[in-house]
Scaffold this active site. Structure first.
Site, PDB file in Angstrom:
ATOM      1  N   ASP A 141      35.097  39.077  48.275  1.00 23.36           N
ATOM      2  CA  ASP A 141      35.402  38.004  47.244  1.00 23.36           C
ATOM      3  C   ASP A 141      36.687  37.403  47.513  1.00 23.36           C
ATOM      4  O   ASP A 141      36.553  36.130  47.501  1.00 23.36           O
ATOM      5  CB  ASP A 141      35.204  38.754  45.874  1.00 23.36           C
ATOM      6  CG  ASP A 141      34.072  39.291  45.447  1.00 23.36           C
ATOM      7  OD1 ASP A 141      33.107  39.016  46.072  1.00 23.36           O
ATOM      8  OD2 ASP A 141      33.931  39.716  44.376  1.00 23.36           O
ATOM      9  N   SER A 488      34.381  41.021  37.446  1.00 30.60           N
ATOM     10  CA  SER A 488      33.634  40.575  38.709  1.00 30.60           C
ATOM     11  C   SER A 488      32.822  39.477  38.265  1.00 30.60           C
ATOM     12  O   SER A 488      32.290  39.227  37.138  1.00 30.60           O
ATOM     13  CB  SER A 488      32.704  41.810  39.047  1.00 30.60           C
ATOM     14  OG  SER A 488      31.814  41.780  40.050  1.00 30.60           O
TER      15      SER A 488
END
EC number: 4.2.1.9
Length: 582
Positions: A141, A488
């Site tokens: 990420d 997330s």
């Protein structure tokens, strides 16, 4: 004036124009650069290689996470492309912290911090070694925005490449992503599934290397790189294990040499207010990660553009949700690739005026020119903008007396965008996780996790562990969760994060007490605590700052430098300038 290099076999002649064009000449040419060339020869470079442009290739290949393990063969292909086009590739690596493995413990404090480390390390190597150009790979990420930030900061000819996602898994005919394993833990706790089923999901949900398969943070930022023009068109949704990715990287190697020859476009030519709005639009259109509301301002900051969470929110509000993608929808990155890639989304948004097709890309052509021949939406994975899943985007920025500077919620997939309940306050993530594991919370509560912001955490931890437990226990829309930490890209449910100002610096979240009534109205972009102002004023007078959690080490340094979420939680303001190389 010409410079002679008698230490080099064959003697090199470089005129002033080329000296200015090729930064690397400061390390390779001239009598006093004999020691520099000696180091290069020790790495196996011959005279011809030393005389060519030096192109940096940065990746995170290693064994920290499956997300970056696709980089190895792609980097090798990029090297081939560079060499074929007359350049000398110089590979280097930087850090990566797996969001999945660091989730739900103290290690997550290093995740967002690693974004800054990545950008800083790219700056250090590209400028420290005077590379002429850069190809940067992202996987897990924070690596994607970190690399893009580093590219814009260095402002040399650059190409971003997302390493690609994993393939989805299958159990009992059901398509899986890693989110299913997180939520399965909660389902096991309620007795909905048994331990054997939990284990089968664990073993099947990530069948290959590559980043998470849903429209979580990595795939979201991969699409953002396309919408902003920072990557080769229509490559972000190609799965990381596909052989096609070697062809993409080889093409990138050749293209970077073309960009170097023509002098651009440079990253700061590409990153403009319009291209940032394009990036925000594709996030909203695909129900992408809320983390993009943090990363887009951070990328903008490197270009010297004031583009805050408010600007992101305006784009979110005017962009329809057309991607039926997980976690709010049904499909994965592979499914998008199968119908024609991110180009399907981008061209549909250009056609309907939600993306500005006049923005330039790394190829020197506009988005409209690059994506004009894309497939039309299939109506299942990607909807037409004229008949969207939702008219106003899958992600929203909220304001109110609880979040005067903003907060972010993913509304894609929510059955209701309104929630009113009573506060249950936790001073950190661990305390809330314990309550959820014990199931000592109840429907109608608003779970408040504070002191997890950029400074207070420090590091603004993601809360997927607790949100997935809640969802797996069947409570995803029966309670709400509010935090000054992050979520997330896989989080779903009535979850509001990035609350700013954060509690640690005295934001309103610090004033919430058990039993306070809180109203969340995402349709009207509001979040408020229903407490009288005189009472809030009294609480402000009584509030005392907490001592920092870290007094030494990397996180202590980070906490001293980091800003608040609306500006991207960055550690410096404005573009870095290197007049030496201008």
């Amino acid at each position: 004036m010409k410079l002679r290099c008698p230490a080099a076999y064959g003697t090199s002649h470089v005129d002033d124009a080329n000296m200015k064009k090729l930064r690397s000449r400061i390390t390779t040419d001239g009598l006093d650069r004999a020691p520099h060339r000696a180091f290069m020869r020790a790495m196996g470079l011959d005279d011809a290689a030393i005389a060519k442009p030096m192109v940096g290739i940065v990746s995170m290949k290693g064994e920290q996470t499956p997300c970056n393990m696709t980089h190895d063969f792609q980097v090798a292909a990029a090297k081939t492309g560079i060499e074929e086009a007359g350049g000398t590739p110089r590979e280097f690596s930087t850090v990566s912290v797996s969001d999945g493995i660091s989730m739900n413990h103290e290690g997550m404090k290093f995740s967002l911090f690693s974004r800054e480390l990545i950008a800083d390390s790219i700056e250090a190597v590209v400028h420290g070694l005077a590379y002429d150009a850069l190809i940067g790979y992202g996987g897990c990420d924070k690596t994607l925005p970190g690399v893009m930030m580093g590219m814009v900061r260095c402002n040399v000819p650059s190409i971003f490449i997302y390493g690609g996602s994993s393939l989805p898994g299958r159990v009992d005919g059901r398509t899986l992503t890693v989110l299913d394993s997180y939520e399965a833990v909660g389902s096991f706790m309620t007795g909905e599934i048994d331990s054997a089923t939990l284990e089968r999901i664990e073993r099947a949900c990530l069948p290959t290397i590559g980043a998470c398969a849903g429209q979580f943070t990595a795939n979201t930022m991969g699409m953002v790189s396309e919408a902003m023009g920072l990557t080769i068109p229509n490559v972000s949704m190609v799965p990381g294990v596909y052989a096609e990715r070697a062809q993409i990287s080889r093409r990138a190697g050749r293209l970077i040499m073309e960009m170097l020859e023509r002098g651009g476009p440079l990253p700061r030519d590409i990153v403009t207010r319009k291209s940032l709005e394009n990036g925000a639009a594709i996030v909203a259109a695909t129900g992408g990660s809320t983390n993009a509301a943090l990363h887009l301002p951070a990328i903008a900051n490197e270009a010297g553009i004031a583009f805050t969470i408010d600007d992101v929110g305006e784009v979110f509000a005017r962009t329809p949700l057309i991607g039926n993608l997980r976690p709010g929808g049904k499909y994965t990155a592979k499914d998008v690739h199968d119908i024609g890639g991110a180009a399907v989304v981008i061209q549909e948004l250009i056609r309907t005026g939600h993306i500005d097709g006049n923005c330039i890309t790394i190829t020197g052509r506009t988005l409209a020119e690059e994506y004009g021949a894309a497939n039309a939406p299939d109506g299942e994975v990607v909807y037409a903008a004229s008949a969207p899943i939702m008219p106003d985007g899958g992600v929203a920025v909220l304001k109110g007396n609880l979040c005067p500077d903003g907060a972010v919620i993913k509304v894609a997939g929510l059955k209701s965008q309104f929630f009113e309940g009573v506060a249950r306050v936790f001073e950190d993530e661990e305390a809330c996780v314990a309550a959820v594991r014990d199931r000592s919370y109840k429907a109608g509560e608003v779970l408040v996790i504070r002191n997890e912001g950029p400074v207070g955490g420090p590091g603004m931890r993601e809360m997927l562990g607790v949100t997935a437990l809640i969802y797996g226990q069947g409570m995803g829309e029966k309670v709400a969760l509010i935090t000054d930490g992050r979520f997330s890209g896989a989080t779903r449910g009535m979850c509001i994060g990035y609350v700013s100002p954060e509690a640690f610096v005295g934001g309103p979240l610090a004033l919430v007490r058990d039993g306070d009534k809180i109203r969340i109205d995402a349709t009207n972009r509001r979040m408020d605590m229903l407490v009288d102002e005189p009472e809030l004023a009294a609480r402000r007078r009584d509030w005392k700052p907490r001592p920092p959690r870290h007094r030494a080490g990397a996180l202590a340094k980070y906490a001293r430098l980091v800003g608040q979420a609306p500006g991207g939680a960055v550690t410096h303001e404005g573009p870095a300038e290197w007049p030496w190389f201008e």
